[in-house]
Design a protein around this motif. Structure first.
Motif, PDB file in Angstrom:
ATOM      1  N   THR A 277      40.154  52.309  42.498  1.00 26.88           N
ATOM      2  CA  THR A 277      39.519  52.882  43.689  1.00 26.88           C
ATOM      3  C   THR A 277      40.481  52.908  44.872  1.00 26.88           C
ATOM      4  OG1 THR A 277      37.308  52.163  43.025  1.00 26.88           O
ATOM      5  CG2 THR A 277      37.641  52.564  45.359  1.00 26.88           C
ATOM      6  N   THR A 278      41.276  51.842  45.005  1.00 25.71           N
ATOM      7  CA  THR A 278      42.174  51.725  46.149  1.00 25.71           C
ATOM      8  C   THR A 278      43.592  52.206  45.847  1.00 25.71           C
ATOM      9  OG1 THR A 278      42.528  49.394  45.520  1.00 25.71           O
ATOM     10  CG2 THR A 278      40.878  49.855  47.224  1.00 25.71           C
ATOM     11  N   LYS A 279      43.761  52.819  44.649  1.00 25.02           N
ATOM     12  CA  LYS A 279      45.033  53.452  44.282  1.00 25.02           C
ATOM     13  C   LYS A 279      46.223  52.492  44.362  1.00 25.02           C
ATOM     14  CE  LYS A 279      43.617  58.149  45.634  1.00 25.02           C
ATOM     15  NZ  LYS A 279      42.213  57.823  45.915  1.00 25.02           N
ATOM     16  N   GLN A 280      46.055  51.312  43.762  1.00 28.22           N
ATOM     17  CA  GLN A 280      47.139  50.338  43.755  1.00 28.22           C
ATOM     18  C   GLN A 280      48.182  50.678  42.694  1.00 28.22           C
ATOM     19  OE1 GLN A 280      47.074  47.656  46.159  1.00 28.22           O
ATOM     20  NE2 GLN A 280      45.575  49.182  46.820  1.00 28.22           N
ATOM     21  N   LYS A 281      49.460  50.478  43.026  1.00 30.08           N
ATOM     22  CA  LYS A 281      50.549  50.739  42.092  1.00 30.08           C
ATOM     23  C   LYS A 281      50.680  49.590  41.099  1.00 30.08           C
ATOM     24  CE  LYS A 281      53.116  53.264  45.651  1.00 30.08           C
ATOM     25  NZ  LYS A 281      54.334  53.273  46.497  1.00 30.08           N
ATOM     26  N   ALA A 282      51.491  49.813  40.042  1.00 29.63           N
ATOM     27  CA  ALA A 282      51.634  48.812  38.981  1.00 29.63           C
ATOM     28  C   ALA A 282      52.067  47.456  39.539  1.00 29.63           C
ATOM     29  CB  ALA A 282      52.644  49.306  37.951  1.00 29.63           C
ATOM     30  N   SER A 283      53.116  47.443  40.348  1.00 29.85           N
ATOM     31  CA  SER A 283      53.607  46.181  40.907  1.00 29.85           C
ATOM     32  C   SER A 283      52.569  45.547  41.826  1.00 29.85           C
ATOM     33  CB  SER A 283      54.904  46.423  41.676  1.00 29.85           C
ATOM     34  OG  SER A 283      54.694  47.359  42.729  1.00 29.85           O
ATOM     35  N   GLU A 284      51.801  46.356  42.499  1.00 30.62           N
ATOM     36  CA  GLU A 284      50.784  45.847  43.423  1.00 30.62           C
ATOM     37  C   GLU A 284      49.626  45.206  42.660  1.00 30.62           C
ATOM     38  OE1 GLU A 284      51.354  48.990  47.123  1.00 30.62           O
ATOM     39  OE2 GLU A 284      50.075  49.546  45.420  1.00 30.62           O
ATOM     40  N   ILE A 285      49.300  45.755  41.487  1.00 34.63           N
ATOM     41  CA  ILE A 285      48.211  45.190  40.679  1.00 34.63           C
ATOM     42  C   ILE A 285      48.544  43.762  40.280  1.00 34.63           C
ATOM     43  CG2 ILE A 285      47.052  45.335  38.434  1.00 34.63           C
ATOM     44  CD1 ILE A 285      47.234  48.372  38.670  1.00 34.63           C
ATOM     45  N   HIS A 286      49.763  43.553  39.810  1.00 33.69           N
ATOM     46  CA  HIS A 286      50.169  42.212  39.380  1.00 33.69           C
ATOM     47  C   HIS A 286      50.122  41.233  40.545  1.00 33.69           C
ATOM     48  CE1 HIS A 286      52.890  38.948  38.126  1.00 33.69           C
ATOM     49  NE2 HIS A 286      52.500  39.243  36.906  1.00 33.69           N
ATOM     50  N   SER A 287      50.690  41.618  41.674  1.00 32.81           N
ATOM     51  CA  SER A 287      50.716  40.749  42.847  1.00 32.81           C
ATOM     52  C   SER A 287      49.310  40.458  43.358  1.00 32.81           C
ATOM     53  CB  SER A 287      51.542  41.414  43.953  1.00 32.81           C
ATOM     54  OG  SER A 287      51.463  40.679  45.149  1.00 32.81           O
ATOM     55  N   PHE A 288      48.475  41.483  43.382  1.00 33.65           N
ATOM     56  CA  PHE A 288      47.090  41.348  43.856  1.00 33.65           C
ATOM     57  C   PHE A 288      46.329  40.326  43.026  1.00 33.65           C
ATOM     58  CE2 PHE A 288      42.627  42.351  43.563  1.00 33.65           C
ATOM     59  CZ  PHE A 288      42.239  42.691  44.848  1.00 33.65           C
ATOM     60  N   LEU A 289      46.371  40.475  41.716  1.00 32.61           N
ATOM     61  CA  LEU A 289      45.587  39.594  40.850  1.00 32.61           C
ATOM     62  C   LEU A 289      46.158  38.185  40.787  1.00 32.61           C
ATOM     63  CD1 LEU A 289      44.666  42.093  37.996  1.00 32.61           C
ATOM     64  CD2 LEU A 289      43.158  41.131  39.740  1.00 32.61           C
ATOM     65  N   LYS A 290      47.458  38.044  40.991  1.00 31.26           N
ATOM     66  CA  LYS A 290      48.046  36.706  41.055  1.00 31.26           C
ATOM     67  C   LYS A 290      47.508  35.942  42.258  1.00 31.26           C
ATOM     68  CE  LYS A 290      50.712  35.750  37.608  1.00 31.26           C
ATOM     69  NZ  LYS A 290      50.405  34.563  36.748  1.00 31.26           N
ATOM     70  N   LYS A 291      47.305  36.645  43.366  1.00 31.32           N
ATOM     71  CA  LYS A 291      46.757  35.991  44.554  1.00 31.32           C
ATOM     72  C   LYS A 291      45.319  35.561  44.331  1.00 31.32           C
ATOM     73  CE  LYS A 291      49.849  38.272  47.819  1.00 31.32           C
ATOM     74  NZ  LYS A 291      49.998  39.269  48.909  1.00 31.32           N
ATOM     75  N   TRP A 292      44.644  36.223  43.397  1.00 29.36           N
ATOM     76  CA  TRP A 292      43.281  35.831  43.045  1.00 29.36           C
ATOM     77  C   TRP A 292      43.269  34.767  41.941  1.00 29.36           C
ATOM     78  CZ3 TRP A 292      38.363  36.397  44.720  1.00 29.36           C
ATOM     79  CH2 TRP A 292      38.133  37.290  45.757  1.00 29.36           C
ATOM     80  N   LYS A 293      44.449  34.353  41.513  1.00 30.73           N
ATOM     81  CA  LYS A 293      44.598  33.301  40.487  1.00 30.73           C
ATOM     82  C   LYS A 293      43.937  33.675  39.157  1.00 30.73           C
ATOM     83  CE  LYS A 293      46.673  30.508  43.423  1.00 30.73           C
ATOM     84  NZ  LYS A 293      46.119  29.210  43.794  1.00 30.73           N
ATOM     85  N   THR A 294      44.012  34.944  38.785  1.00 30.18           N
ATOM     86  CA  THR A 294      43.466  35.356  37.495  1.00 30.18           C
ATOM     87  C   THR A 294      44.486  35.088  36.393  1.00 30.18           C
ATOM     88  OG1 THR A 294      44.298  37.615  37.692  1.00 30.18           O
ATOM     89  CG2 THR A 294      42.115  37.179  38.601  1.00 30.18           C
ATOM     90  N   SER A 295      44.053  35.154  35.149  1.00 30.69           N
ATOM     91  CA  SER A 295      44.931  34.874  34.018  1.00 30.69           C
ATOM     92  C   SER A 295      45.900  36.027  33.769  1.00 30.69           C
ATOM     93  CB  SER A 295      44.103  34.632  32.758  1.00 30.69           C
ATOM     94  OG  SER A 295      43.475  35.835  32.342  1.00 30.69           O
ATOM     95  N   ASN A 296      47.016  35.721  33.116  1.00 34.77           N
ATOM     96  CA  ASN A 296      47.987  36.758  32.759  1.00 34.77           C
ATOM     97  C   ASN A 296      47.372  37.774  31.795  1.00 34.77           C
ATOM     98  OD1 ASN A 296      50.070  35.682  34.321  1.00 34.77           O
ATOM     99  ND2 ASN A 296      50.735  34.314  32.683  1.00 34.77           N
ATOM    100  N   GLU A 297      46.487  37.295  30.913  1.00 32.86           N
ATOM    101  CA  GLU A 297      45.828  38.198  29.964  1.00 32.86           C
ATOM    102  C   GLU A 297      44.975  39.224  30.713  1.00 32.86           C
ATOM    103  OE1 GLU A 297      42.763  38.106  26.117  1.00 32.86           O
ATOM    104  OE2 GLU A 297      43.176  36.271  27.253  1.00 32.86           O
ATOM    105  N   LEU A 298      44.215  38.759  31.702  1.00 34.20           N
ATOM    106  CA  LEU A 298      43.384  39.691  32.460  1.00 34.20           C
ATOM    107  C   LEU A 298      44.257  40.681  33.229  1.00 34.20           C
ATOM    108  CD1 LEU A 298      40.102  39.263  34.208  1.00 34.20           C
ATOM    109  CD2 LEU A 298      41.975  40.079  35.629  1.00 34.20           C
ATOM    110  N   ILE A 299      45.345  40.204  33.809  1.00 28.80           N
ATOM    111  CA  ILE A 299      46.235  41.095  34.557  1.00 28.80           C
ATOM    112  C   ILE A 299      46.747  42.212  33.664  1.00 28.80           C
ATOM    113  CG2 ILE A 299      48.474  41.251  35.709  1.00 28.80           C
ATOM    114  CD1 ILE A 299      47.983  38.420  36.787  1.00 28.80           C
ATOM    115  N   GLN A 300      47.189  41.868  32.452  1.00 34.33           N
ATOM    116  CA  GLN A 300      47.704  42.884  31.536  1.00 34.33           C
ATOM    117  C   GLN A 300      46.617  43.884  31.156  1.00 34.33           C
ATOM    118  OE1 GLN A 300      51.077  43.270  30.345  1.00 34.33           O
ATOM    119  NE2 GLN A 300      50.065  45.238  30.025  1.00 34.33           N
TER     120      GLN A 300
END
Length: 403
Positions: free
Chosen positions: A266-289
């Motif tokens: 929805t917010t048109k996040q880029k690939a690198s931004e997705i990883h950084s965003f979800l890391k700040k939310w402390k989600t798992s690496n599996e979910l990020i992928q």
């Protein structure tokens, strides 16, 4: 005080009734409390069965032969009965909350009322006796009937005790399709800044449960209007996403991959931004992928650039995630599911050649070269340029090596 008799006691309570009876027979009081009582009234499935008692932990350990000190400092002992563990917590009052997260100390008491008055919302401050009577000291049954989330006592006090309760309020509103009572939501608005003091992991759990609830639009609306979104991780992106989603009443989100994919697409996040965003939310690496794969496929749908490589990299599960939520964006799903089924291989394990085959045929040694050859072979099989047969792939591998 209001009493309500359960016409039919759920099986989960019936199994645990001998625990309550044994405590009562020893001269103490014991009740089922909290969410399980609420859900039994609402005819919802029961999960954890919580038991509260006037007996102190040392007294519980004297009554039952098999116990485990799971949280004895806070009055909780697990009783093992016929292979099942039941957590039993002594009635307690709590001291001051200096950090807006946990009490400085707890004091064990004999009073059920003192124990219930420290709980978050009236619908959770209910107790069920051994004989099926529900004890309601704070109007929880009325609030259940009126579909209302209301803090027990002074809402500001409850939120200063544990600021996460503000997230729990919007989560329950979403899950139960309830409204939040005016004084309670006013207190949330006034104290929403306290969320900054709460661990990201705790906020994550409540936020995901809210978005996966029966009607997320309720929780979304309350979070935006109370400014809660300003005090959680990646607040700017979250606020933008929830504003865009606020008018979509039936989000029908099935899992957390879909949830975060919707927000980031929805917010048109880029690939690198997705990883950084979800890391700040402390989600798992599996979910990020999985979220990255799902969002990439949605981007391919939006730009009409779907090919076999993207179908393969997305995988069946994330393809289903992407197709499920694509309706929110009015995107044409076309024949993507059928196209995926037509793929020659659907995982790396299905490739008819391995690194060991390359070594045995002197085509590669362990290292980067082997990875490059296997990747090229896989891509050609996926695109239908070569059959997935070992001998033919060995021939192609020889050609690739000589380049």
């Amino acid at each position: 005080m209001v009493f309500l008799k359960l016409t039919e006691i759920p099986e989960e309570f019936r199994k645990a009734r001998p625990i309550l009876k044994k405590i009562n027979d020893a001269g103490f009081k014991a009740y089922f409390v909290g969410g399980s009582v609420r859900d039994s009234i609402l005819n919802k499935p029961l999960h954890d069965i919580d038991i509260a008692t006037s007996a102190y932990p040392t007294e519980i350990k004297q009554i039952f032969p098999k116990t485990v000190d799971t949280g004895i400092k806070h009055g909780t002992v697990m009783v093992i009965d016929d292979g099942t563990g039941y957590e039993i917590t002594t009635f307690r009052t709590e001291g001051a909350y200096q950090d807006f997260r946990r009490p400085d100390n707890v004091t064990f008491v004999r009073s059920l009322e003192e124990d219930l008055k420290r709980r978050d919302f009236t619908i959770n401050a209910l107790a069920l006796s051994e004989d099926g009577n529900i004890i309601d000291l704070f109007g929880g049954i009325k609030d259940l009937n009126n579909h209302m989330i209301r803090a027990v006592g002074d809402p500001e006090e409850r939120f200063h005790e544990d600021a996460l309760r503000m997230m729990r309020a919007v989560r329950f509103a979403s899950q139960l399709d309830f409204s939040i009572e005016k004084n309670t939501i006013d207190a949330i608005t006034k104290n929403s800044h306290l969320l900054k003091k709460i661990a990201v992991e705790r906020i994550l759990v409540e936020f995901e449960k809210m978005m996966l609830g029966k009607d997320p639009s309720i929780g979304i609306s309350e979070m935006l209007e109370s400014h809660m979104t300003e005090f959680i991780p990646e607040s700017k992106v979250i606020t933008e996403a929830l504003n865009d989603l606020s008018d979509k009443k039936f989000l029908n989100i099935e899992n957390t991959v879909q949830l975060w994919s919707i927000i980031l697409f929805t917010t048109k996040q880029k690939a690198s931004e997705i990883h950084s965003f979800l890391k700040k939310w402390k989600t798992s690496n599996e979910l990020i992928q999985n979220v990255q794969d799902t969002v990439f496929f949605l981007e391919g749908m939006r730009s009409n650039r779907i090919n076999n490589q993207l179908l393969f990299n997305t995988g069946e599960k994330n393809l289903e995630n992407a197709l499920h939520i694509s309706g929110l964006f009015e995107m044409d799903v076309k024949n993507y599911k059928k196209d995926y089924e037509k793929l020659t291989i659907k995982s790396n394990k299905e490739l008819a050649i391995t690194g060991n085959d390359l070594i045995l045929n002197d085509l590669a040694e362990p290292g980067p070269q082997m990875g490059v050859i296997l990747k090229r072979l896989k891509e050609q099989v996926i695109d239908g340029m070569v059959a997935n047969e070992k001998n033919k792939l060995l021939e192609i591998a020889k050609t690739i090596k000589e380049l």
